[in-house]
Write a protein that holds these residues in place. Structure first.
Motif, PDB file in Angstrom:
ATOM      1  N   ARG A  30       0.756  -1.389   0.242  1.00  0.00           N
ATOM      2  CA  ARG A  30      -0.004  -0.107   0.258  1.00  0.00           C
ATOM      3  C   ARG A  30       0.872   1.477   0.267  1.00  0.00           C
ATOM      4  O   ARG A  30       1.836   1.552   0.663  1.00  0.00           O
ATOM      5  N   THR A  31       0.458   2.509  -1.228  1.00  0.00           N
ATOM      6  CA  THR A  31       0.855   3.743  -0.774  1.00  0.00           C
ATOM      7  C   THR A  31       1.326   4.314   1.058  1.00  0.00           C
ATOM      8  O   THR A  31       0.155   4.588   1.674  1.00  0.00           O
ATOM      9  N   VAL A  32       2.361   4.843   1.632  1.00  0.00           N
ATOM     10  CA  VAL A  32       2.074   5.257   2.683  1.00  0.00           C
ATOM     11  C   VAL A  32       3.222   6.443   3.034  1.00  0.00           C
ATOM     12  O   VAL A  32       3.774   7.001   1.503  1.00  0.00           O
ATOM     13  N   ALA A  33       3.235   7.115   3.718  1.00  0.00           N
ATOM     14  CA  ALA A  33       3.995   8.486   4.010  1.00  0.00           C
ATOM     15  C   ALA A  33       5.387   8.131   4.587  1.00  0.00           C
ATOM     16  O   ALA A  33       5.035   7.261   5.425  1.00  0.00           O
TER      17      ALA A  33
ATOM     18  N   ALA B 243       5.515   9.743   0.017  1.00  0.00           N
ATOM     19  CA  ALA B 243       4.573   8.371  -0.607  1.00  0.00           C
ATOM     20  C   ALA B 243       5.509   7.736  -1.225  1.00  0.00           C
ATOM     21  O   ALA B 243       6.085   7.814  -2.243  1.00  0.00           O
ATOM     22  N   ALA B 244       5.425   6.949  -1.190  1.00  0.00           N
ATOM     23  CA  ALA B 244       6.284   5.888  -0.981  1.00  0.00           C
ATOM     24  C   ALA B 244       5.219   3.444  -1.182  1.00  0.00           C
ATOM     25  O   ALA B 244       4.341   3.715  -0.368  1.00  0.00           O
ATOM     26  N   ARG B 245       5.679   3.158  -1.883  1.00  0.00           N
ATOM     27  CA  ARG B 245       5.228   1.679  -1.399  1.00  0.00           C
ATOM     28  C   ARG B 245       5.958   0.747  -0.357  1.00  0.00           C
ATOM     29  O   ARG B 245       6.650   0.859  -0.713  1.00  0.00           O
ATOM     30  N   GLU B 246       5.009   0.810   0.627  1.00  0.00           N
ATOM     31  CA  GLU B 246       5.453  -0.255   1.585  1.00  0.00           C
ATOM     32  C   GLU B 246       6.226  -0.965   1.060  1.00  0.00           C
ATOM     33  O   GLU B 246       5.285  -1.957   0.526  1.00  0.00           O
TER      34      GLU B 246
ATOM     35  N   GLU C 104       8.451  -1.783  -0.424  1.00  0.00           N
ATOM     36  CA  GLU C 104      10.174  -1.815  -1.792  1.00  0.00           C
ATOM     37  C   GLU C 104      10.805  -1.333  -1.199  1.00  0.00           C
ATOM     38  O   GLU C 104      10.963  -0.446  -0.050  1.00  0.00           O
TER      39      GLU C 104
ATOM     40  N   ALA D 279      12.453   4.407  -3.029  1.00  0.00           N
ATOM     41  CA  ALA D 279      11.413   5.302  -3.269  1.00  0.00           C
ATOM     42  C   ALA D 279      11.641   6.684  -3.520  1.00  0.00           C
ATOM     43  O   ALA D 279      12.019   7.559  -3.788  1.00  0.00           O
TER      44      ALA D 279
END
Length: 90
Positions: A3-6, A15-18, A20, A25
């Motif tokens: 999911r996308t997280v901050a 924002a990045a993908r949890e 990765e 990122a």
């Protein structure tokens, strides 16, 4: 993909993908420089993306000299660019 997280990088939220790699990122968000060298302050960026070169060292949640290519992204991380040599207690 996760999911996308901050997370916070040098005071700015990205924002990045949890899950990765943090280095991926950072690059995707336009943060090309992870650290500067102790002698000469030359900028360094992720290079090998597999933990061999140590060019992507950053401070994560107060812990310095973490290899961004080996650290998985998680929500709420605080990342700082490293400048020069990391001293004791930092």
């Amino acid at each position: 993909p996760g999911r996308t997280v901050a997370l916070t990088v040098d005071g700015a939220t990205i924002a990045a993908r949890e899950g990765e790699p943090l280095a991926a990122a950072l690059l995707a968000a336009g943060h090309g420089v992870c650290r500067t060298t102790p002698v000469g302050a030359a900028p360094r960026a992720p290079y090998c993306m597999m933990g061999v070169c140590f060019e992507c060292l950053v401070t994560v949640d107060g812990m310095g000299s973490r290899q961004a290519c080996l650290v998985p992204v998680r929500a709420g991380m605080v990342v700082e660019t490293q400048h020069g040599a990391r001293g004791f207690g930092r």
